[in-house]
Design a protein around this motif. Structure first.
Motif, PDB file in Angstrom:
ATOM      1  N   VAL A  76       9.263   6.491  -4.550  1.00  0.00           N
ATOM      2  CA  VAL A  76       8.171   7.339  -4.098  1.00  0.00           C
ATOM      3  C   VAL A  76       6.906   7.027  -4.890  1.00  0.00           C
ATOM      4  N   TYR A  77       5.769   7.106  -4.204  1.00  0.00           N
ATOM      5  CA  TYR A  77       4.451   7.010  -4.838  1.00  0.00           C
ATOM      6  C   TYR A  77       3.693   8.255  -4.400  1.00  0.00           C
ATOM      7  N   VAL A  78       3.002   8.895  -5.316  1.00  0.00           N
ATOM      8  CA  VAL A  78       2.210  10.068  -4.973  1.00  0.00           C
ATOM      9  C   VAL A  78       0.803   9.886  -5.527  1.00  0.00           C
ATOM     10  N   GLY A  79      -0.186   9.965  -4.656  1.00  0.00           N
ATOM     11  CA  GLY A  79      -1.563   9.849  -5.132  1.00  0.00           C
ATOM     12  C   GLY A  79      -2.509   9.375  -4.047  1.00  0.00           C
ATOM     13  N   ARG A  80      -3.711   9.022  -4.476  1.00  0.00           N
ATOM     14  CA  ARG A  80      -4.696   8.517  -3.525  1.00  0.00           C
ATOM     15  C   ARG A  80      -4.284   7.123  -3.063  1.00  0.00           C
ATOM     16  N   ILE A  81      -4.581   6.825  -1.816  1.00  0.00           N
ATOM     17  CA  ILE A  81      -4.241   5.504  -1.279  1.00  0.00           C
ATOM     18  C   ILE A  81      -5.527   4.680  -1.245  1.00  0.00           C
ATOM     19  N   THR A  82      -5.805   4.069  -2.397  1.00  0.00           N
ATOM     20  CA  THR A  82      -7.032   3.283  -2.570  1.00  0.00           C
ATOM     21  C   THR A  82      -6.660   1.947  -3.208  1.00  0.00           C
ATOM     22  N   LEU A  83      -7.602   1.016  -3.235  1.00  0.00           N
ATOM     23  CA  LEU A  83      -7.368  -0.304  -3.825  1.00  0.00           C
ATOM     24  C   LEU A  83      -6.900  -0.212  -5.268  1.00  0.00           C
ATOM     25  N   GLN A  84      -7.487   0.714  -6.015  1.00  0.00           N
ATOM     26  CA  GLN A  84      -7.181   0.890  -7.434  1.00  0.00           C
ATOM     27  C   GLN A  84      -5.688   1.111  -7.687  1.00  0.00           C
ATOM     28  N   LYS A  85      -4.987   1.624  -6.684  1.00  0.00           N
ATOM     29  CA  LYS A  85      -3.593   2.005  -6.886  1.00  0.00           C
ATOM     30  C   LYS A  85      -2.598   0.858  -6.730  1.00  0.00           C
ATOM     31  N   GLY A  86      -3.060  -0.316  -6.293  1.00  0.00           N
ATOM     32  CA  GLY A  86      -2.201  -1.504  -6.261  1.00  0.00           C
ATOM     33  C   GLY A  86      -1.022  -1.452  -5.298  1.00  0.00           C
ATOM     34  N   LEU A  87      -1.113  -0.608  -4.278  1.00  0.00           N
ATOM     35  CA  LEU A  87       0.024  -0.424  -3.366  1.00  0.00           C
ATOM     36  C   LEU A  87       0.330  -1.658  -2.512  1.00  0.00           C
ATOM     37  N   GLU A  88      -0.726  -2.353  -2.116  1.00  0.00           N
ATOM     38  CA  GLU A  88      -0.536  -3.517  -1.252  1.00  0.00           C
ATOM     39  C   GLU A  88       0.285  -4.602  -1.963  1.00  0.00           C
ATOM     40  N   ASP A  89      -0.058  -4.884  -3.213  1.00  0.00           N
ATOM     41  CA  ASP A  89       0.688  -5.883  -3.983  1.00  0.00           C
ATOM     42  C   ASP A  89       2.130  -5.434  -4.175  1.00  0.00           C
ATOM     43  N   PHE A  90       2.319  -4.122  -4.376  1.00  0.00           N
ATOM     44  CA  PHE A  90       3.665  -3.583  -4.581  1.00  0.00           C
ATOM     45  C   PHE A  90       4.510  -3.773  -3.311  1.00  0.00           C
ATOM     46  N   ILE A  91       3.916  -3.455  -2.162  1.00  0.00           N
ATOM     47  CA  ILE A  91       4.629  -3.612  -0.885  1.00  0.00           C
ATOM     48  C   ILE A  91       4.917  -5.097  -0.629  1.00  0.00           C
ATOM     49  N   ILE A 102       3.071   8.936  -0.551  1.00  0.00           N
ATOM     50  CA  ILE A 102       2.600  10.287  -0.266  1.00  0.00           C
ATOM     51  C   ILE A 102       1.156  10.433  -0.713  1.00  0.00           C
ATOM     52  N   GLY A 103       0.288  10.775   0.227  1.00  0.00           N
ATOM     53  CA  GLY A 103      -1.113  10.968  -0.123  1.00  0.00           C
ATOM     54  C   GLY A 103      -2.037  10.553   0.997  1.00  0.00           C
ATOM     55  N   GLU A 104      -3.318  10.548   0.682  1.00  0.00           N
ATOM     56  CA  GLU A 104      -4.348  10.168   1.648  1.00  0.00           C
ATOM     57  C   GLU A 104      -5.305   9.210   0.957  1.00  0.00           C
ATOM     58  N   GLY A 105      -6.052   8.485   1.752  1.00  0.00           N
ATOM     59  CA  GLY A 105      -7.063   7.627   1.151  1.00  0.00           C
ATOM     60  C   GLY A 105      -7.546   6.574   2.116  1.00  0.00           C
ATOM     61  N   ALA A 106      -8.612   5.913   1.696  1.00  0.00           N
ATOM     62  CA  ALA A 106      -9.327   4.956   2.530  1.00  0.00           C
ATOM     63  C   ALA A 106      -8.435   3.833   3.068  1.00  0.00           C
ATOM     64  N   LEU A 107      -7.401   3.463   2.328  1.00  0.00           N
ATOM     65  CA  LEU A 107      -6.567   2.320   2.721  1.00  0.00           C
ATOM     66  C   LEU A 107      -5.393   2.670   3.625  1.00  0.00           C
ATOM     67  N   LYS A 108      -5.121   3.945   3.796  1.00  0.00           N
ATOM     68  CA  LYS A 108      -3.890   4.363   4.476  1.00  0.00           C
ATOM     69  C   LYS A 108      -3.730   3.733   5.863  1.00  0.00           C
ATOM     70  N   THR A 109      -4.763   3.829   6.686  1.00  0.00           N
ATOM     71  CA  THR A 109      -4.687   3.310   8.055  1.00  0.00           C
ATOM     72  C   THR A 109      -4.430   1.807   8.052  1.00  0.00           C
ATOM     73  N   ASP A 128       1.817  12.685   4.435  1.00  0.00           N
ATOM     74  CA  ASP A 128       0.547  13.322   4.085  1.00  0.00           C
ATOM     75  C   ASP A 128       0.721  14.088   2.774  1.00  0.00           C
ATOM     76  N   TRP A 129      -0.388  14.589   2.237  1.00  0.00           N
ATOM     77  CA  TRP A 129      -0.315  15.416   1.031  1.00  0.00           C
ATOM     78  C   TRP A 129       0.677  16.543   1.263  1.00  0.00           C
ATOM     79  N   LEU A 130       1.418  16.904   0.247  1.00  0.00           N
ATOM     80  CA  LEU A 130       2.412  17.967   0.361  1.00  0.00           C
ATOM     81  C   LEU A 130       2.060  19.097  -0.595  1.00  0.00           C
ATOM     82  N   GLU A 172       7.172  21.212  -1.636  1.00  0.00           N
ATOM     83  CA  GLU A 172       7.607  20.037  -0.876  1.00  0.00           C
ATOM     84  C   GLU A 172       7.610  18.793  -1.765  1.00  0.00           C
ATOM     85  N   LEU A 173       6.589  18.717  -2.600  1.00  0.00           N
ATOM     86  CA  LEU A 173       6.466  17.575  -3.498  1.00  0.00           C
ATOM     87  C   LEU A 173       7.623  17.555  -4.496  1.00  0.00           C
ATOM     88  N   LEU A 174       7.941  18.711  -5.016  1.00  0.00           N
ATOM     89  CA  LEU A 174       9.050  18.841  -5.954  1.00  0.00           C
ATOM     90  C   LEU A 174      10.342  18.347  -5.306  1.00  0.00           C
TER      91      LEU A 174
END
Length: 187
Positions: free
Chosen positions: A11-26, A45-52, A71-73, A77-79
């Motif tokens: 699981v990842y929880v937070g903003r979905i932006t470039l700073q978060k390095g999600l693309e490289d992780f995937i 889990i989260g929202e942000g500019a990169l999500k779409t 989406d944000w929980l 729900e998050l727990l």
């Protein structure tokens, strides 16, 4: 607990932006997937500019259920998500002391995080998780293969270690760390 041992939940929880390095992780997950025996799923889990863009780019993984975008929980729900997850991922390029990381650790999640300030104070390599070098994509893929092919017991054991570390970071401790951190960056 609520952990299902049929699937390893990341699981990842937070903003979905470039700073978060999600693309490289995937991308690393895709790269090492043929070598992984266990069934796994990555819930972002989260929202942000990169999500779409990420949803579109990895549509086939979403369709297979390997990748989930939530989406944000609310806190409850998050727990429940943290308690269901085996692994918390934090592949950020930079980060303060992450509340999400502390929360996930308190819920007994093992951690895979980039080796950056904040994360490397909470993650002890090989004890409660693994740190990886952001510049080294193959190192991340190797960590993922090692972890995702582990026995559930080993992952659970690391999750327990996470919980013990998180307990040492009571909120007084966390507040003190924030103050020290801000003093350092504003010095």
């Amino acid at each position: 607990a609520r952990r299902d041992n049929g699937t390893i939940w990341i699981v990842y929880v937070g903003r979905i932006t470039l700073q978060k390095g999600l693309e490289d992780f995937i991308d690393a997950l895709i790269l090492c997937r043929p070598k992984i025996k266990n069934k796994f799923s990555f819930d972002i889990i989260g929202e942000g500019a990169l999500k779409t863009r990420l949803k579109t780019k990895y549509a086939s993984l979403v369709k297979e259920g390997v990748l989930i975008f939530s989406d944000w929980l609310n806190k409850e729900e998050l727990l429940m998500k943290y308690q269901k997850a085996h692994i918390f991922a934090l592949p950020s390029l930079y980060e303060g002391m992450s509340n999400s990381l502390l929360e996930a650790m308190a819920c007994g999640c093992m951690v895979i995080a980039s080796n950056i300030a904040g994360s490397n104070e909470l993650v002890v390599n090989g004890k409660n998780g693994f740190l990886f070098d952001l510049q080294d994509k193959t190192a991340l893929a190797e960590v993922l293969v090692k972890v995702l092919n582990s026995k559930h017991d080993d992952i659970t054991e690391m999750g327990r270690a996470s919980r013990q570390i998180a307990e040492r970071y009571g909120w007084d401790e966390a507040a003190k760390k924030y103050i020290d951190y801000f003093d350092r960056i504003n010095a």
